[in-house]
Design a protein around this motif. Structure first.
Motif, short mmCIF file in Angstrom:
data_model
loop_
_atom_site.label_atom_id
_atom_site.label_comp_id
_atom_site.label_asym_id
_atom_site.label_seq_id
_atom_site.Cartn_x
_atom_site.Cartn_y
_atom_site.Cartn_z
N UNK A 1 -14.21 -13.66 -45.81
CA UNK A 1 -14.43 -12.32 -45.29
C UNK A 1 -14.72 -12.36 -43.79
N UNK A 2 -15.51 -13.31 -43.33
CA UNK A 2 -15.81 -13.43 -41.91
C UNK A 2 -14.55 -13.75 -41.11
N UNK A 3 -13.69 -14.60 -41.67
CA UNK A 3 -12.44 -14.93 -40.99
C UNK A 3 -11.56 -13.70 -40.84
N UNK A 4 -11.48 -12.92 -41.90
CA UNK A 4 -10.65 -11.72 -41.84
C UNK A 4 -11.24 -10.69 -40.87
N UNK A 5 -12.55 -10.47 -40.92
CA UNK A 5 -13.18 -9.43 -40.11
C UNK A 5 -13.19 -9.80 -38.63
N UNK A 6 -13.48 -11.06 -38.30
CA UNK A 6 -13.69 -11.45 -36.91
C UNK A 6 -12.47 -12.10 -36.25
N UNK A 7 -11.52 -12.57 -37.05
CA UNK A 7 -10.38 -13.30 -36.50
C UNK A 7 -9.06 -12.60 -36.81
N UNK A 8 -8.82 -12.32 -38.09
CA UNK A 8 -7.51 -11.80 -38.49
C UNK A 8 -7.34 -10.34 -38.11
N UNK A 9 -8.30 -9.50 -38.49
CA UNK A 9 -8.14 -8.06 -38.28
C UNK A 9 -8.01 -7.69 -36.80
N UNK A 10 -8.77 -8.31 -35.86
CA UNK A 10 -8.56 -7.96 -34.45
C UNK A 10 -7.15 -8.26 -33.95
N UNK A 11 -6.49 -9.27 -34.52
CA UNK A 11 -5.12 -9.57 -34.09
C UNK A 11 -4.10 -8.58 -34.65
N UNK A 12 -4.53 -7.73 -35.57
CA UNK A 12 -3.62 -6.73 -36.16
C UNK A 12 -3.65 -5.41 -35.41
N UNK A 13 -4.14 -5.42 -34.17
CA UNK A 13 -4.24 -4.17 -33.40
C UNK A 13 -2.87 -3.51 -33.21
N UNK A 14 -1.81 -4.24 -32.85
CA UNK A 14 -0.50 -3.58 -32.75
C UNK A 14 -0.04 -2.98 -34.07
N UNK A 15 -0.32 -3.70 -35.17
CA UNK A 15 0.06 -3.16 -36.48
C UNK A 15 -0.74 -1.91 -36.81
N UNK A 16 -2.02 -1.90 -36.45
CA UNK A 16 -2.84 -0.71 -36.70
C UNK A 16 -2.32 0.50 -35.93
N UNK A 17 -1.81 0.26 -34.72
CA UNK A 17 -1.23 1.36 -33.95
C UNK A 17 -0.01 1.94 -34.66
N UNK A 18 0.85 1.05 -35.15
CA UNK A 18 2.03 1.51 -35.89
C UNK A 18 1.61 2.24 -37.15
N UNK A 19 0.62 1.72 -37.85
CA UNK A 19 0.15 2.35 -39.09
C UNK A 19 -0.39 3.75 -38.82
N UNK A 20 -1.16 3.91 -37.76
CA UNK A 20 -1.71 5.23 -37.45
C UNK A 20 -0.60 6.22 -37.12
N UNK A 21 0.35 5.80 -36.29
CA UNK A 21 1.45 6.71 -35.92
C UNK A 21 2.27 7.07 -37.15
N UNK A 22 2.58 6.09 -37.98
CA UNK A 22 3.37 6.36 -39.18
C UNK A 22 2.63 7.30 -40.12
N UNK A 23 1.32 7.10 -40.28
CA UNK A 23 0.54 7.95 -41.18
C UNK A 23 0.48 9.39 -40.66
N UNK A 24 0.33 9.56 -39.35
CA UNK A 24 0.34 10.91 -38.79
C UNK A 24 1.68 11.58 -39.03
N UNK A 25 2.76 10.85 -38.81
CA UNK A 25 4.09 11.41 -39.03
C UNK A 25 4.28 11.77 -40.49
#
Length: 326
Positions: free
Chosen positions: A233-257
């Motif tokens: 869980x610490x690896x995902x929260x502190x290492x993996x999830x921050x690297x998914x910032x570009x994916x989160x941007x795409x996810x937010x735009x897609x969800x709004x659309x």
């Protein structure tokens, strides 16, 4: 004193063979000579035709819709277009009893999609990224609703919600006379029933997006985190999830659309009546309906465009600024 010329260090010049001409190098003419005229015409058509179609079908129609929002037009002849200024917007904000409920339902649609199926899709992606057995089978099963047409999805869920023979009422014992639960006809339930169907499809979409983002994470980050003794869980929260910032941007735009263009499911369920009003349904009813108020429907479409841009543009600007600082 005689001088011996046989041991002279200078070699006698050798004449070229008879009949041979001197070869001259041709100057380079650049890469332009690599493409023939036919190649250039083909490339121009491949790039030009899609560009023209995109501009004509997307940009010109969008600009025409914005212009028509300030007019009244019944769709018959361009000479019937009449400029009315802001009259359509005043009528929309003050006299249309369906407008504000439609805006509220679109907001609810977005909130539900971002809070329920999006985290669930991320959870599925994390599990499938562990390369468990039959991961391909699970991935196909969860992504199947995304491939199926939304109209077909609506018909399937209509069968599930059927008051008499539907799956849900049969499971909870509400398929007997006097105990029916009308999931589609009840204004207090039908919007949430449609959102369940929309979430079922949206989760698979988010799973694929996040799975692609997880595949691009550098494996050395996971190894370094494991060497430091971090938990999963610490690896995902502190290492993996921050690297998914570009994916989160795409996810937010897609969800709004997805939330703003929601139409197919609602139209198949009950045509956007009795508690399921949406802005896209109002646009369709005014432009394609019997009244054919194209100017009024265009005004609703402009409001829909402004809402989407007002949410997407500030988030993209903030995200790009963070990336530049990093």
């Amino acid at each position: 004193m005689s001088t011996d010329t046989t041991n002279s260090p200078q070699a006698a010049p050798v004449a070229p063979p008879a009949g041979t001409a001197s070869v001259k190098k041709r100057p380079a003419h650049g890469h332009g000579r690599l493409l023939t005229r036919r190649d250039r015409v083909t490339l121009a058509l491949m790039a030009g035709v899609p560009t023209i179609l995109h501009v004509a079908l997307v940009w010109l129609t969008a600009l025409a819709s914005i212009a028509l929002a300030f007019t009244t037009w019944n769709g018959i002849g361009f000479d019937s277009i009449t400029w009315v200024g802001l009259q359509n917007f005043r009528e929309l904000f003050t006299s249309n009893p369906q407008f504000w409920p439609a805006v509220e339902h679109n907001v609810i649609w977005f909130v539900v999609l971002i809070l329920l199926p999006t985290p669930f899709g991320l959870f599925l992606a994390v599990q499938l990224d562990k390369r468990i057995r039959f991961s391909r089978v699970y991935q196909t099963a969860f992504f199947l609703p995304v491939v199926v047409s939304l109209a077909v999805t609506g018909f399937v869920w209509q069968l599930v919600y059927n008051p008499d023979t539907g799956l849900i009422n049969n499971l909870i014992g509400a398929n007997k006379p006097g105990h029916y639960i009308d999931w589609i006809g009840n204004p207090d339930l039908n919007l949430w029933a449609v959102l369940v169907a929309a979430s079922w499809r949206h989760a698979g979409y988010m799973m694929i997006l996040y799975l692609a983002g997880l595949k691009s994470v550098d494996p050395s980050l996971r190894e370094a985190s494991a060497l430091d003794g971090a938990s999963e869980w610490q690896t995902f929260k502190n290492v993996i999830f921050p690297t998914l910032r570009p994916t989160n941007t795409v996810v937010l735009v897609v969800t709004i659309i997805e939330a703003l263009r929601a139409f197919d499911l609602v139209f198949v369920f009950n045509k956007g009546a009795q508690g399921t009003e949406l802005l896209s349904i109002l646009v369709t009813n005014n432009i394609i309906g019997e009244s054919s108020r194209i100017g009024y429907g265009s005004a609703i479409a402009v409001v829909l465009l402004v809402i989407s841009l007002a949410v997407i543009i500030p988030y993209l600007i903030a995200t790009f600024r963070k990336e530049r600082r990093a």
